[in-house]
Structure formats: C-alpha cells, structure tokens
Design a protein around this motif. Structure first.
Motif, PDB file in Angstrom:
ATOM      1  N   GLY A 158       0.846  -1.187   0.000  1.00 27.36           N
ATOM      2  CA  GLY A 158       0.000   0.000   0.000  1.00 27.36           C
ATOM      3  C   GLY A 158       0.879   1.232   0.000  1.00 27.36           C
ATOM      4  N   ASP A 159       0.297   2.365  -0.223  1.00 29.00           N
ATOM      5  CA  ASP A 159       1.033   3.625  -0.246  1.00 29.00           C
ATOM      6  C   ASP A 159       1.201   4.111   1.196  1.00 29.00           C
ATOM      7  OD1 ASP A 159       2.142   6.102  -0.662  1.00 29.00           O
ATOM      8  OD2 ASP A 159       0.705   6.693  -2.219  1.00 29.00           O
ATOM      9  N   ILE A 160       2.299   3.737   1.804  1.00 29.99           N
ATOM     10  CA  ILE A 160       2.542   4.028   3.211  1.00 29.99           C
ATOM     11  C   ILE A 160       2.627   5.537   3.450  1.00 29.99           C
ATOM     12  CG2 ILE A 160       4.194   3.747   5.112  1.00 29.99           C
ATOM     13  CD1 ILE A 160       4.786   0.945   3.888  1.00 29.99           C
ATOM     14  N   GLY A 161       3.315   6.245   2.581  1.00 29.08           N
ATOM     15  CA  GLY A 161       3.455   7.694   2.732  1.00 29.08           C
ATOM     16  C   GLY A 161       2.125   8.415   2.687  1.00 29.08           C
TER      17      GLY A 161
ATOM     18  N   ALA B  38      -2.391  11.096   5.508  1.00 29.76           N
ATOM     19  CA  ALA B  38      -3.816  11.172   5.843  1.00 29.76           C
ATOM     20  C   ALA B  38      -4.019  11.163   7.359  1.00 29.76           C
ATOM     21  CB  ALA B  38      -4.574  10.006   5.203  1.00 29.76           C
ATOM     22  N   VAL B  39      -3.218  10.368   8.067  1.00 30.07           N
ATOM     23  CA  VAL B  39      -3.296  10.331   9.531  1.00 30.07           C
ATOM     24  C   VAL B  39      -2.902  11.688  10.097  1.00 30.07           C
ATOM     25  CG1 VAL B  39      -2.221   9.365  11.605  1.00 30.07           C
ATOM     26  CG2 VAL B  39      -2.985   7.847   9.764  1.00 30.07           C
ATOM     27  N   ARG B  40      -1.813  12.265   9.606  1.00 35.20           N
ATOM     28  CA  ARG B  40      -1.374  13.579  10.094  1.00 35.20           C
ATOM     29  C   ARG B  40      -2.469  14.633   9.915  1.00 35.20           C
ATOM     30  NH1 ARG B  40       3.361  12.135   7.256  1.00 35.20           N
ATOM     31  NH2 ARG B  40       4.975  11.484   8.708  1.00 35.20           N
ATOM     32  N   ARG B  41      -3.032  14.686   8.707  1.00 34.61           N
ATOM     33  CA  ARG B  41      -4.076  15.676   8.425  1.00 34.61           C
ATOM     34  C   ARG B  41      -5.275  15.499   9.353  1.00 34.61           C
ATOM     35  NH1 ARG B  41      -2.698  14.589   3.156  1.00 34.61           N
ATOM     36  NH2 ARG B  41      -4.387  13.072   2.987  1.00 34.61           N
TER      37      ARG B  41
ATOM     38  N   VAL C  99       5.283   3.812  12.205  1.00 32.47           N
ATOM     39  CA  VAL C  99       4.682   2.568  11.730  1.00 32.47           C
ATOM     40  C   VAL C  99       5.401   1.434  12.458  1.00 32.47           C
ATOM     41  CG1 VAL C  99       4.196   1.107   9.744  1.00 32.47           C
ATOM     42  CG2 VAL C  99       4.145   3.603   9.499  1.00 32.47           C
ATOM     43  N   ASP C 100       4.670   0.765  13.337  1.00 35.12           N
ATOM     44  CA  ASP C 100       5.265  -0.294  14.159  1.00 35.12           C
ATOM     45  C   ASP C 100       5.275  -1.651  13.471  1.00 35.12           C
ATOM     46  OD1 ASP C 100       5.769   1.452  16.265  1.00 35.12           O
ATOM     47  OD2 ASP C 100       3.797   1.108  17.169  1.00 35.12           O
ATOM     48  N   ARG C 101       4.354  -1.858  12.536  1.00 36.99           N
ATOM     49  CA  ARG C 101       4.254  -3.173  11.913  1.00 36.99           C
ATOM     50  C   ARG C 101       3.509  -3.064  10.595  1.00 36.99           C
ATOM     51  NH1 ARG C 101       1.350  -8.365  14.754  1.00 36.99           N
ATOM     52  NH2 ARG C 101       1.949  -9.862  13.176  1.00 36.99           N
ATOM     53  N   LEU C 102       3.911  -3.884   9.634  1.00 28.45           N
ATOM     54  CA  LEU C 102       3.194  -3.998   8.361  1.00 28.45           C
ATOM     55  C   LEU C 102       2.527  -5.364   8.315  1.00 28.45           C
ATOM     56  CD1 LEU C 102       5.817  -2.523   5.862  1.00 28.45           C
ATOM     57  CD2 LEU C 102       3.775  -1.398   6.764  1.00 28.45           C
ATOM     58  N   HIS C 103       1.283  -5.380   7.879  1.00 27.72           N
ATOM     59  CA  HIS C 103       0.520  -6.627   7.784  1.00 27.72           C
ATOM     60  C   HIS C 103       0.351  -6.961   6.302  1.00 27.72           C
ATOM     61  CE1 HIS C 103      -0.755  -6.944  12.007  1.00 27.72           C
ATOM     62  NE2 HIS C 103      -0.617  -5.629  11.981  1.00 27.72           N
ATOM     63  N   PRO C 104       1.021  -8.017   5.817  1.00 30.36           N
ATOM     64  CA  PRO C 104       0.870  -8.371   4.407  1.00 30.36           C
ATOM     65  C   PRO C 104      -0.546  -8.870   4.122  1.00 30.36           C
ATOM     66  CG  PRO C 104       2.276  -9.970   5.535  1.00 30.36           C
ATOM     67  CD  PRO C 104       1.930  -8.894   6.529  1.00 30.36           C
ATOM     68  N   ALA C 105      -1.045  -8.470   2.961  1.00 28.60           N
ATOM     69  CA  ALA C 105      -2.364  -8.929   2.537  1.00 28.60           C
ATOM     70  C   ALA C 105      -2.263 -10.401   2.160  1.00 28.60           C
ATOM     71  CB  ALA C 105      -2.848  -8.113   1.346  1.00 28.60           C
TER      72      ALA C 105
END
Length: 127
Positions: free
Chosen positions: A78-81, A86-89, A110-116
């Motif tokens: 996903g587009d992490i940036g 979006a979270v910041r805004r 970002v503490d963890r990435l969850h693969p789809a």
C-alpha cells in the motif's frame, strides 16, 4: 451607586463583572488529547488490516499547542506515505476542531506492516 454593608454601615466597592473568558483557566490532560488523536488516526485508516492493533498516541501539551506521536500498523502492500499523511491531516483537524489546540507536529511511527493474504491462499493453520 455604592453598596453599603448592612452590619458595619461602611461602603463596599461596586462588584465588577469579569468576562467568562477571563475567569479562570482550562487544562486538558495529555491523555485526553492522546485519545482524540488515536481516534482520529483510526478514522483516517479505516478499515484497519486484519490482525492489526488499533492506533495509539502519546501527546505533550504546552500552553495552546500539542505535539503528537501516533503509533500504528498498516496493511502491505500500500502507499505508506499517503496513509501516514492522511493520519497527520486528520489528527491536526480533529484536535484543532475539538480542543482548539494547535498541532505543529504529528510524528507517525509505523510499528508493523501486515501483508495482505495472497488470493486463493488457505486461511488459518495447515496441519
């Protein structure tokens, strides 16, 4: 007109009316701001990836501004940036709207990435 004290017969100074905004101070606890920031992050990320923990935040409030750090888990790929932006805004908007606090800094960790899961991949354990 001067008021007179009934017991002593001496004049009292007239009462002054203090505007509501000048009567005292309002202190909002850091943990309250942190809960609002975490909820705003959840709103920005909805829906959360399967198995992800809900975002949580830590906050330091100083006078009329709050510095926020948000910890979250994201789905991958996903587009992490873009998700972090979006979270910041959302955090800045909600904290300003609900508490009238400036938010000059929102650090997103970002503490963890969850693969789809792969399409057609079996779910759960295979014995």
């Amino acid at each position: 007109m001067t008021a007179v004290n009934a017991e002593t017969g001496t004049a009292r100074p007239p009462l002054t009316v203090v505007p509501p905004g000048e009567r005292g101070a309002l202190r909002i606890a850091d943990r309250v701001v942190a809960k609002i920031a975490a909820q705003a992050a959840r709103e920005a990320l909805a829906p959360l990836p399967a198995g992800a923990s809900a975002p949580h935040a830590t906050v330091v409030v100083h006078h009329d501004s709050a510095r926020v750090r948000v910890h979250l888990e994201l789905g991958y790929p996903g587009d992490i940036g873009a998700r972090c932006a979006a979270v910041r805004r959302r955090v800045v908007e909600r904290v300003d709207a609900l508490l009238n606090l400036r938010v000059p800094e929102v650090a997103v960790q970002v503490d963890r990435l969850h693969p789809a899961p792969a399409p057609g991949a079996p779910r759960g354990r295979i014995a």
